[in-house]
Design a protein around this motif. Structure first.
Motif, PDB file in Angstrom:
ATOM      1  N   CYS A  17       0.835  -1.201   0.000  1.00 30.17           N
ATOM      2  CA  CYS A  17       0.000   0.000   0.000  1.00 30.17           C
ATOM      3  C   CYS A  17       0.872   1.255   0.000  1.00 30.17           C
ATOM      4  CB  CYS A  17      -0.900   0.014   1.237  1.00 30.17           C
ATOM      5  SG  CYS A  17      -2.155  -1.272   1.199  1.00 30.17           S
ATOM      6  N   ASP A  18       0.233   2.415  -0.029  1.00 27.63           N
ATOM      7  CA  ASP A  18       0.945   3.686   0.052  1.00 27.63           C
ATOM      8  C   ASP A  18       1.606   3.823   1.429  1.00 27.63           C
ATOM      9  OD1 ASP A  18      -1.303   4.180  -2.014  1.00 27.63           O
ATOM     10  OD2 ASP A  18       0.023   5.906  -2.256  1.00 27.63           O
ATOM     11  N   ARG A  19       2.728   4.524   1.464  1.00 23.63           N
ATOM     12  CA  ARG A  19       3.399   4.884   2.723  1.00 23.63           C
ATOM     13  C   ARG A  19       3.990   3.723   3.509  1.00 23.63           C
ATOM     14  NH1 ARG A  19       2.271  10.618   3.560  1.00 23.63           N
ATOM     15  NH2 ARG A  19       2.080  11.030   1.340  1.00 23.63           N
ATOM     16  N   ASN A 151      -2.899  14.144  -1.189  1.00 26.57           N
ATOM     17  CA  ASN A 151      -4.188  14.452  -1.799  1.00 26.57           C
ATOM     18  C   ASN A 151      -4.496  13.646  -3.046  1.00 26.57           C
ATOM     19  OD1 ASN A 151      -5.408  16.331  -0.098  1.00 26.57           O
ATOM     20  ND2 ASN A 151      -3.976  17.922  -0.801  1.00 26.57           N
ATOM     21  N   GLU A 152      -3.607  12.686  -3.367  1.00 25.58           N
ATOM     22  CA  GLU A 152      -3.866  11.920  -4.578  1.00 25.58           C
ATOM     23  C   GLU A 152      -5.040  10.966  -4.376  1.00 25.58           C
ATOM     24  OE1 GLU A 152      -0.486   9.959  -6.402  1.00 25.58           O
ATOM     25  OE2 GLU A 152      -0.126  11.794  -7.544  1.00 25.58           O
ATOM     26  N   ARG A 153      -5.616  10.596  -5.507  1.00 21.55           N
ATOM     27  CA  ARG A 153      -6.661   9.596  -5.509  1.00 21.55           C
ATOM     28  C   ARG A 153      -6.146   8.351  -4.782  1.00 21.55           C
ATOM     29  NH1 ARG A 153     -10.902   9.532  -9.481  1.00 21.55           N
ATOM     30  NH2 ARG A 153      -9.800  11.122 -10.690  1.00 21.55           N
ATOM     31  N   TYR A 154      -6.972   7.655  -4.106  1.00 20.75           N
ATOM     32  CA  TYR A 154      -6.672   6.410  -3.366  1.00 20.75           C
ATOM     33  C   TYR A 154      -6.033   6.658  -1.998  1.00 20.75           C
ATOM     34  CZ  TYR A 154      -6.980   4.417  -8.128  1.00 20.75           C
ATOM     35  OH  TYR A 154      -7.357   4.084  -9.399  1.00 20.75           O
ATOM     36  N   GLU A 155      -5.594   7.877  -1.688  1.00 21.69           N
ATOM     37  CA  GLU A 155      -4.904   8.101  -0.414  1.00 21.69           C
ATOM     38  C   GLU A 155      -5.896   8.362   0.718  1.00 21.69           C
ATOM     39  OE1 GLU A 155      -0.509   9.449  -1.874  1.00 21.69           O
ATOM     40  OE2 GLU A 155      -1.931  11.072  -1.571  1.00 21.69           O
ATOM     41  N   LYS A 156      -6.699   7.318   0.963  1.00 22.15           N
ATOM     42  CA  LYS A 156      -7.705   7.368   2.028  1.00 22.15           C
ATOM     43  C   LYS A 156      -7.607   6.071   2.824  1.00 22.15           C
ATOM     44  CE  LYS A 156     -10.295  11.086   0.874  1.00 22.15           C
ATOM     45  NZ  LYS A 156      -9.144  11.685   0.151  1.00 22.15           N
TER      46      LYS A 156
HETATM   47 MG    MG Z   1       1.489   7.430  -3.789  1.00 25.85          MG
END
Ligand code: MG
Ligand code: FDM
Length: 212
Positions: A17-19, A151-156
């Motif tokens: 995933c992100d991060r 703030n990118e799409r999917y970053e929730k």
């Molecule tokens: Mg990313």
């Protein structure tokens, strides 16, 4: 005969995933391989520099809207357009350290629940199969504590939790799952050791087509 003896590079992929620290680990690995005298290059998907990549970038930055199947195919096309260059580098003995690959493609689209996993896999069938997939895994709770998403799409958080579930459902015994809550250094040491072994073990093996 000379061809047969040439050693190819390894295809090493980081997923998650992100991060979770994929980019940091990719960078550290490429540096360490180069320092040890091996040829290595990094690559990340999406590759936002190509014409297709620019469309993807606009989608991720919410400048444009695209239908779910349509953006999925663009992500896959963005991998296919890099394949000739990837094969050339691998054959020349350069290992490729890749930040995201087809598994992200499947996990993020499948998380939207508008297309089945088998449909999601189809456009990436036949890509070069990675020699190693490092899966950096972090619980949604730990991920949330790390830092604010951008703030990118999917970053929730909620969506990321579903993406994590999709990755977990997809992974098989060939993946190297890494607890991403560990320190950067300790993860790096494990990643380097596994990568050096993979480079050695696969240098005379063919690159097989993914999901075939
Ligand atoms: Mg990313
Ligand atoms: N992403 C990435 C996808 O949805 N499909 C894909 O095939 C790939 C490679 O793009 F949210 C998503 C994952 C992430 C976003 O990726 C941008 P980076 O790694 O944050 O740049």
């Amino acid at each position: 005969e000379l061809e047969k003896m040439a050693r190819r590079g390894a295809l090493i992929v980081f997923e998650g995933c992100d991060r979770v620290g994929k980019s940091t680990q990719c960078q550290r690995l490429v540096e360490a391989l180069k320092t040890s005298g091996r040829q290595a290059e990094s690559l990340s998907f999406p590759n936002r520099d190509t014409a297709i990549g620019k469309l993807i970038n606009n989608y991720l930055n919410k400048k444009i809207e695209l239908e779910n199947h349509s953006i999925h195919l663009l992500f896959a096309a963005n991998r296919w357009e890099m394949v000739p260059q990837m094969e050339k580098l691998l054959k020349s003995g350069t290992s490729l350290i890749v930040d995201r690959y087809a598994f992200s493609g499947v996990a993020y689209t499948a998380a939207k629940k508008t297309a089945e996993v088998d449909w999601c896999k189809w456009p990436d069938i036949g890509l070069p199969t990675p020699d190693v997939v490092f899966y950096l895994s972090l619980s949604p709770e730990a991920a949330q504590q790390r830092s604010m998403y951008g703030n990118e799409r999917y970053e929730k958080a909620e969506f990321q939790a579903e993406v994590e579930r999709q990755f977990q459902a997809m992974k098989d015994e060939s993946w190297e799952t890494i607890d991403a809550s560990r320190s950067v250094d300790s993860i790096h040491r494990e990643v380097l050791e596994t990568s050096l072994r993979a480079i050695e073990e696969n240098s005379h093996k063919d690159i097989l087509p993914l999901w075939k």
